[in-house]
Write an enzyme that holds these catalytic residues in place. Sequence first.
Site, PDB file in Angstrom:
ATOM      1  N   GLU A 476       4.524  -9.101   5.718  1.00 62.57           N
ATOM      2  CA  GLU A 476       4.741  -8.810   7.135  1.00 62.57           C
ATOM      3  C   GLU A 476       4.486 -10.043   7.995  1.00 62.57           C
ATOM      4  O   GLU A 476       5.216 -10.302   8.969  1.00 62.57           O
ATOM      5  CB  GLU A 476       3.847  -7.640   7.550  1.00 62.57           C
ATOM      6  CG  GLU A 476       4.324  -6.319   6.931  1.00 62.57           C
ATOM      7  CD  GLU A 476       3.363  -5.170   7.119  1.00 62.57           C
ATOM      8  OE1 GLU A 476       3.766  -4.021   6.864  1.00 62.57           O
ATOM      9  OE2 GLU A 476       2.204  -5.414   7.507  1.00 62.57           O
ATOM     10  N   ASP A 605     -12.918   0.865   1.579  1.00 60.48           N
ATOM     11  CA  ASP A 605     -12.857  -0.387   0.822  1.00 60.48           C
ATOM     12  C   ASP A 605     -14.186  -0.761   0.183  1.00 60.48           C
ATOM     13  O   ASP A 605     -14.236  -1.615  -0.706  1.00 60.48           O
ATOM     14  CB  ASP A 605     -12.418  -1.532   1.739  1.00 60.48           C
ATOM     15  CG  ASP A 605     -10.958  -1.421   2.139  1.00 60.48           C
ATOM     16  OD1 ASP A 605     -10.242  -0.617   1.527  1.00 60.48           O
ATOM     17  OD2 ASP A 605     -10.542  -2.127   3.077  1.00 60.48           O
TER      18      ASP A 605
END
Length: 723
Positions: A476, A605
């Site tokens: 991206e 995470d």
Amino acid sequence: MEAVGIQGSATGPQARPLPPVLRISLRVWLKLYAALIASARPVFDLVVRLVIAQGLLASGLVKLMDWERALALATQEYPVSFMSPPYAAALGLAIELGGAVLLALGLMTRGAAIAVGALMLVAQLGYLPTDTQLFTIALMGWYALRGAGALSLDRLLARGLKGSAVPLAPQLVGAGDWLTRHAAPWYLAGLRLWLALTLAVQAGWIALPEPQVLLPLASFAALPRPSAALYALLMLTGLAMPLVSLLAILGLQGAMLMGYGAGLPLLAMATLALFIAHGSGRASIDAAVAAWLQANVLRDARPGMVPQDWPHVVIVGAGFGGLACALALRRLPVRITLIDRQNYHLFQPLLYQIATAALSPADVAIPIRQLFRADGNVRVLLGEVDRVDAAQRTIGFGGNALDYDYLVLATGATHSYFGRDEWAPFAPGLKRVEDAIAVRAALLGAFEKAESCGDPARARRLLNFVIIGAGPTGVELAGAIAELARHGLEHEYRSIDPADARVILVQAANRILPAFPPALSAEAARSLERLGVEIRLDARVTGIEAERVLMGEEVIESETVLWAAGVAASPAGRWLNAATDPSGRVTVDPCLRVAGMGNVFVIGDAAASLGWAGKPVPGLAPAAKQAGRHVAILIGEELRGRPADAPFVYRHQGSLATIGRKSAVADFGWLRLHGAPAWWLWGAVHIGFLAGFRNRAAVVVNWLWSYVTQRAGIRLITMGERG
């Protein structure tokens, strides 16, 4: 943990503790009901205003298009005794047209409601009485006292005008606030009694002389007398008014559909729906019940009402996982403390758009406190946790310490340079707003330096942008930088052509987007190459310096290197002295608990969970949100005295990555898309995941502007390029 019984209010007798299952379930359902009503209330308000405005506008336009007939009607059919026919007709037309516009916009709503209500009252008393006019008058009285809802210009402007220097504005806004708080609930009570009187007449309890122009008898004519009597009694006492109103609407409309009578006029349904949206008003059994529930069950109207013996849940980190956990827990009888080192929740998947000048930080971040404004049992603290004492059940941040009954660590991850931390100053990553702003400064600064340096060799080096790592973030970033260079900056420089910039995407694996199917990876690579991005596969970086990147024997001259290659977990494992995996993620059991610490959970995470059919759960926003909600469910089950041993099962919802302004790839397993369809889907999903209406609206507007103009709107260098 043993559930704590609910105590009575501070000023009243002690209430007998309710069973844990009942008291917790009652609070959950009450909070859920309140949240649903609060969400629907602004929409309901807007719809009612638009319906009334449409009727006024239609009537006004008919008169405007046939003014002679309007004058004749004002002279012959409904003359007003205290003003001339032309003046009365003109005033009526002005109120209908002006009132329609103001009500639709929610601008000067109180004044418009008074004018429209007066016009309807004159028509009701002096011309042709109808139930629709009566219900319009009733609704206009409500808007005159309460004002428009959240979806209105009045609400948008009120906060600024309240403390402004505009003559009389602070006084008017203050008076409006007083009417909303104190007069509107009493008006609801009066409206309830008006309807109760109407139903009492329909039930035959009261006989009034004919004709009745102030009671909407025709609207309830199809209601059987026993039903009318029951409704009258319930409305008189104000008992279960939301349910009574809903049943009245459904019952009369159902009778109409079955051919047993006329249905309710639309505005009659809107009037009854006021009690669904806003309750029964003052002097009602519902109000007394609501006060008891607040004092004995909810207990969170104010922070001081929250019992200190409610279990204390401390959540560290307000990312996707921590926020999802807090949002799911807030309806339980628990005290929640949410700690984060920032005062905002950040939508990390769009950080790269800040870095590439497409969005501003305020578009992808929202203050945490704003999300919990209505939840008195949620406390938000700014701080960075640095220690946990699991034996004493305390955590520390700075010089402060907190006790906890349950601890949820959702501390996320940071950049990992695979043991080469000396690269960090030359290759910043994207995890924080500060990172994105620094990267934006580096990108834009490179073009500025190339424009002014006067050295062709250095200009070429400045216009080489290297992104290391070709996962979604790297892809991206590469696509966005290429778009910025080729379209967003064209015709703005004189010594250089931004389109000459080289964007080099370096990937150690044999394809980009390795988590995607090979076909979608290949499609993404073709899209990047069409944008001019150079892709280097099977390329391992061996060195990063201030002006170059080393890949074995190859040297790429560049002063702007961006890191998107790896992450490392937070220090949560070290705080807990718990087992971790090679990335530093805490090893958790199937329920996301830390071994030997039944009241400590690690999610997102920071956790090494095998909840994806035996595979590691990926570090994605949906995974963190699912984990946060799962922990909230486990805590709720434990508070109810039930087994809290359900394993966490991650349900993969798909993977998305965008390339530039018109291409993306999407993998949902059963559905794989690429190109423009995937790009539109990517945009819709990301807007849906954003927190807060303002953020969604701002991102949509900025994206539309950028898409139409091909210009990046936030091209500001606001800090040093290395942060």
